[in-house]
Design a protein around this motif. Structure first.
Motif, short mmCIF file in Angstrom:
data_model
loop_
_atom_site.label_atom_id
_atom_site.label_comp_id
_atom_site.label_asym_id
_atom_site.label_seq_id
_atom_site.Cartn_x
_atom_site.Cartn_y
_atom_site.Cartn_z
N ASP A 1 9.29 3.63 8.85
CA ASP A 1 8.39 3.66 7.69
C ASP A 1 9.05 3.12 6.42
OD1 ASP A 1 6.26 4.99 9.10
OD2 ASP A 1 7.43 6.84 8.94
N ILE A 2 10.37 2.93 6.45
CA ILE A 2 11.11 2.49 5.25
C ILE A 2 10.89 1.00 5.00
CG2 ILE A 2 13.44 2.14 4.30
CD1 ILE A 2 14.24 4.69 5.85
N ASP A 3 10.58 0.67 3.74
CA ASP A 3 10.39 -0.72 3.33
C ASP A 3 11.63 -1.32 2.69
OD1 ASP A 3 7.55 -0.98 3.97
OD2 ASP A 3 7.22 0.46 2.35
N LEU A 4 12.49 -0.46 2.11
CA LEU A 4 13.63 -0.95 1.34
C LEU A 4 14.74 0.09 1.34
CD1 LEU A 4 14.55 -3.16 -0.91
CD2 LEU A 4 13.80 -1.42 -2.55
N ILE A 5 15.98 -0.37 1.33
CA ILE A 5 17.14 0.52 1.24
C ILE A 5 17.85 0.23 -0.08
CG2 ILE A 5 19.34 1.19 2.28
CD1 ILE A 5 17.97 -0.07 4.95
N ALA A 6 18.02 1.25 -0.90
CA ALA A 6 18.75 1.13 -2.17
C ALA A 6 20.01 1.97 -2.08
CB ALA A 6 17.87 1.60 -3.33
N GLN B 1 0.82 -1.20 0.00
CA GLN B 1 0.00 0.00 0.00
C GLN B 1 0.86 1.26 0.00
OE1 GLN B 1 -2.79 0.12 3.22
NE2 GLN B 1 -4.22 1.39 2.10
N SER B 2 1.93 1.23 0.74
CA SER B 2 2.80 2.40 0.85
C SER B 2 4.25 1.92 0.77
CB SER B 2 2.53 3.11 2.17
OG SER B 2 3.39 4.20 2.34
N PHE B 3 4.75 1.82 -0.45
CA PHE B 3 6.09 1.27 -0.69
C PHE B 3 7.11 2.40 -0.59
CE2 PHE B 3 9.51 -0.43 -3.39
CZ PHE B 3 9.64 -1.70 -2.86
N VAL B 4 7.87 2.44 0.49
CA VAL B 4 8.79 3.55 0.76
C VAL B 4 10.24 3.07 0.67
CG1 VAL B 4 9.52 5.29 2.43
CG2 VAL B 4 7.09 4.70 2.23
N ILE B 5 11.02 3.78 -0.15
CA ILE B 5 12.42 3.40 -0.37
C ILE B 5 13.33 4.54 0.07
CG2 ILE B 5 14.15 2.78 -2.10
CD1 ILE B 5 11.90 1.63 -3.80
N LEU B 6 14.38 4.19 0.80
CA LEU B 6 15.47 5.13 1.09
C LEU B 6 16.58 4.87 0.08
CD1 LEU B 6 17.23 7.12 2.79
CD2 LEU B 6 17.85 5.15 4.22
#
Length: 342
Positions: free
Chosen positions: A75-80, A4-9
């Motif tokens: 809130d972060i889902d993934l780190i790139a 629903q809320s895909f957040v990437i750093l």
């Protein structure tokens, strides 16, 4: 990861800019960059100083990106992060930070190729049309000059690349010959606007296929300047605008000769540019002009996504994550990371 809320750093530290961005779905919420002015006095980036500055900047920059996006680490889902290519010491700082954060938050991470990210910056949601697949992207930066066929966000084929200097190096090295401070490329662009692009003629090296060469141009400019300054010590100052316009026109003609060839050979009409040199106003104008002439659909990234930034790392991370191409804790920085993984 939340659908629903895909957040990437996104974290970028390949050279002398420390950058962090927050991407929600395909929209950038923040994109914060700390540049390093210290290198100007040395006439180029000093790797050891760059890595030290990244160590000082990375936590404040990530914190600023989170605050600007009004989110927290949870809130972060993934780190790139940028795995390479670039300066080894700089890349190690970003890679180590991303790995540590991934471990601490128990969140997945993806390792991004710097030039791959430059190309995918076109897909950041800015409410403008994006290239259709397949498209040709000419990537032009300080360290790379390539023609890439992009079949999908994760399927890219390098059709041609520079065999020596990159286009960005050609700008900066000829600027140094003219006595301009580092980085000199933007100054050539600035003065070129006031000059005659046909005032002086410089070498345009001939290379087979879709590859580029710029070292001959640099040598041509050097010998010409030495000869003219010997006759008139004020030659550069008196002819600054015309010199810059002529140098820029030569670099652009080398680039566009190959771009026209690859477009004609492949029949692909969607043509994009990416990389730091795509911020050059002459290059942007030339692409628009060539597009009109050749019937291309041209795509030019927003200025802030041309230079090194974490927004492009985040959007590349999104596509890699969708393909389940996650990195593990044994991942390491790679200064010479190949464009396409073998």
């Amino acid at each position: 990861m939340s659908q629903q809320s895909f957040v990437i750093l996104g974290i970028e530290s390949s050279c002398d800019d420390t950058s962090a961005a927050i991407l929600k779905d395909d929209t950038i919420l923040s994109n914060v960059t700390a540049s390093q002015a210290i290198h100007e006095q040395y006439g180029g980036v000093v790797p050891e100083l760059a890595s030290r500055a990244h160590q000082q900047n990375i936590i404040p920059v990530v914190d600023a990106a989170l605050k600007k996006a009004a989110i927290t680490l949870k809130d972060i889902d993934l780190i790139a992060f940028t795995q390479g290519p670039g300066l080894m010491g700089s890349l190690v700082v970003g890679t180590a930070f991303a790995k540590s954060l991934s471990l601490a938050l128990n969140k997945p991470m993806v390792a991004v190729h710097h030039m791959h990210a430059h190309i995918l910056a076109h897909f950041i949601n800015e409410g403008v049309p994006v290239p259709g697949f397949p498209f040709i992207c000419m990537t032009v930066s300080g360290g790379h000059t390539q023609l890439v066929r992009v079949d999908s966000p994760t399927e890219l084929i390098v059709l041609g690349s520079t065999i020596d200097d990159a286009a960005g190096e050609a700008f900066d090295k000829t600027a140094k010959i003219l006595g301009f401070p580092y980085p000199g490329g933007p100054l050539i662009d600035k003065y070129a606007k006031e000059g005659n692009p046909n005032a002086f003629s410089f070498a345009k090296p001939q290379v087979d296929g879709y590859n580029f060469s710029f070292s001959g141009l640099k040598t041509s400019v050097l010998y010409f300047i030495q000869k003219e300054v010997a006759k008139n010590p004020n030659f550069i100052e008196e002819n600054k605008a015309d010199l810059c316009a002529s140098i820029q026109a030569t670099i652009l003609e080398i680039l566009f000769k190959k771009l026209r060839k690859v477009a004609a050979d492949t029949g692909i009409k969607d043509i994009a540019i990416a990389g730091g040199v795509s911020a050059n106003s002459g290059l942007r104008a030339k692409l628009a002009e060539e597009g009109e002439k050749s019937g291309w659909n041209v795509f030019i990234p927003k200025f802030e996504y041309c230079t090194d930034n974490a927004a492009m790392i985040a959007i590349a991370g999104k596509f890699l994550a969708e393909k389940k191409q996650f990195a593990h804790q044994d991942v390491s920085a790679n200064a010479r990371l190949p464009f396409v993984k073998p």
